[in-house]
Design a protein around this motif. Structure first.
Motif, short mmCIF file in Angstrom:
data_model
loop_
_atom_site.label_atom_id
_atom_site.label_comp_id
_atom_site.label_asym_id
_atom_site.label_seq_id
_atom_site.Cartn_x
_atom_site.Cartn_y
_atom_site.Cartn_z
N ALA A 241 -1.09 22.34 -36.79
CA ALA A 241 -1.69 21.04 -36.46
C ALA A 241 -1.20 19.96 -37.42
O ALA A 241 -0.86 18.83 -37.00
N GLN A 242 -1.16 20.29 -38.71
CA GLN A 242 -0.69 19.31 -39.69
C GLN A 242 0.76 18.91 -39.44
O GLN A 242 1.13 17.75 -39.56
N GLY A 243 1.57 19.92 -39.11
CA GLY A 243 2.99 19.65 -38.86
C GLY A 243 3.20 18.73 -37.67
O GLY A 243 4.00 17.79 -37.71
N VAL A 244 2.48 19.01 -36.57
CA VAL A 244 2.63 18.19 -35.36
C VAL A 244 2.06 16.79 -35.59
O VAL A 244 2.65 15.79 -35.19
N ARG A 245 0.90 16.70 -36.25
CA ARG A 245 0.30 15.39 -36.51
C ARG A 245 1.20 14.53 -37.39
O ARG A 245 1.29 13.31 -37.20
N ALA A 246 1.84 15.15 -38.36
CA ALA A 246 2.74 14.39 -39.24
C ALA A 246 3.88 13.77 -38.44
O ALA A 246 4.26 12.61 -38.67
N ILE A 247 4.39 14.51 -37.49
CA ILE A 247 5.46 13.97 -36.64
C ILE A 247 4.93 12.83 -35.78
O ILE A 247 5.58 11.78 -35.63
N GLY A 248 3.73 13.01 -35.23
CA GLY A 248 3.14 11.95 -34.43
C GLY A 248 2.89 10.69 -35.23
O GLY A 248 3.17 9.57 -34.77
#
Length: 329
Positions: A241-248
């Motif tokens: 979740a952290q990885g995807v949110r960082a990209i977003g």
């Protein structure tokens, strides 16, 4: 790291260590004992569990000594004390003995709250020892550990160490001690990687990094290693979740220097550079698809599904596919 009240004298009559982080609780005790023994090398230390402190025991331990020796009385799990013993402790708080330091270790919850409130009302020195559940808290802990030794470590090195070791503060502290003892000069990412490469490959953040980079096969391999070495599934969904949110967050941010974006997004500058490399191929739709997949996996590993491992595999594949195709098919 432990946080203290304004009254920061470890020789205060009463120290209240509140929280559930065992390492920080132990350090709070050690700090008081060290200060007492620096003042009086013959300090008597009594370290008791809640069941060992029976009604009347505290009065015996704190009664005047013929030799007027300094004494430290440690009570662990004070929230579990019996009602009668709590009455004894409350009475003592009203008139603490000289040359004696009482250290109460309390979990900080509802249980035993009356004792907690009484100690605070009596002006006890308080040391907060909360569980560090967030990766950012553990990262700050590692940085502080290096600073406390007078040594420098790069932000990347600190992050790799947290990724590799995980959530156990004792292991993180031990790793810092080992690196400081073995390595001269600034400790960088390469050094940490050499020491902990096996663990880093099995970390939840390695799973996430490989997935958001679209490297499904490597992400699945890292996932299996993580699960085989005991990494909690919930930590893996959190890292995803952290990885995807960082990209977003970075994809929707205004352009600029890493330092400016770091301030705007609350990320360290080095992470801005890493996420920029990872976000190639991502679209807003892809971020949405990936976040939904991770949310479903999170529900699955928290009891909403029959097979947590399968739920994680599905999420990893979905995230990797989103990274390559923006979430399309």
């Amino acid at each position: 790291m432990a946080r203290k009240t304004a009254n920061d004298d470890p020789l205060a009559s009463v120290t209240l260590a509140v929280g559930q982080e065992d390492l920080l609780l132990d350090r709070a005790v050690q700090e008081v004992v060290a200060a007492a023994r620096a003042s009086d090398a013959d300090t008597d230390v009594r370290d008791l569990t809640s069941d060992q402190l029976q009604p009347g025991t505290l009065a015996e331990l704190t009664s005047p000594s013929l030799f007027a020796e300094r004494k430290v009385v440690v009570v662990r799990n004070a929230h579990d004390l019996s009602a009668d013993t709590i009455k004894d402790v409350k009475a003592y708080l009203g008139a603490p003995a000289e040359e004696i330091t009482l250290v109460l270790l309390h979990a900080g919850g509802v249980k035993g709250k009356a004792l907690l409130d009484a100690a605070r009302k009596a002006g006890a020195r308080e040391v907060a020892c909360p569980k560090m559940t967030k990766p950012a808290d553990r990262l700050a802990f590692v940085r502080q550990e290096f600073r406390a030794t007078g040594r420098s470590a790069t932000p990347e090195a600190c992050q790799v160490l947290v990724d590799a070791i995980g959530s156990d503060l004792r292991e993180l502290a031990s790793a810092v001690t080992q690196l400081v003892a073995d390595v001269e000069g600034t400790i960088d990412e390469a050094v940490v990687g050499r020491y902990y490469t096996g663990r880093a490959e099995a970390s939840s953040f390695t799973v996430a990094d490989r997935a958001v980079e679209g490297r499904a096969a490597e992400a699945l391999e890292a996932l299996r290693w993580s699960l085989a070495t005991g990494v909690a599934p919930v930590l893996i969904t959190s890292a995803l979740a952290q990885g995807v949110r960082a990209i977003g967050k970075l994809s929707s941010a205004r352009g600029g220097r890493p330092a400016d974006l770091a301030r705007e997004l609350g990320m360290p500058p080095w992470k801005i550079d890493r996420v920029r490399q990872q976000m190639r191929g991502w679209t807003p739709d892809g971020v949405s698809v990936a976040l939904r997949a991770v949310a479903e996996a999170d529900a699955g590993v928290k009891g909403g599904g029959d097979d947590p491992e399968y739920a994680l595999e599905k999420a990893v594949v979905a995230v990797a596919r989103a990274a390559r195709s923006g979430g399309r098919g």
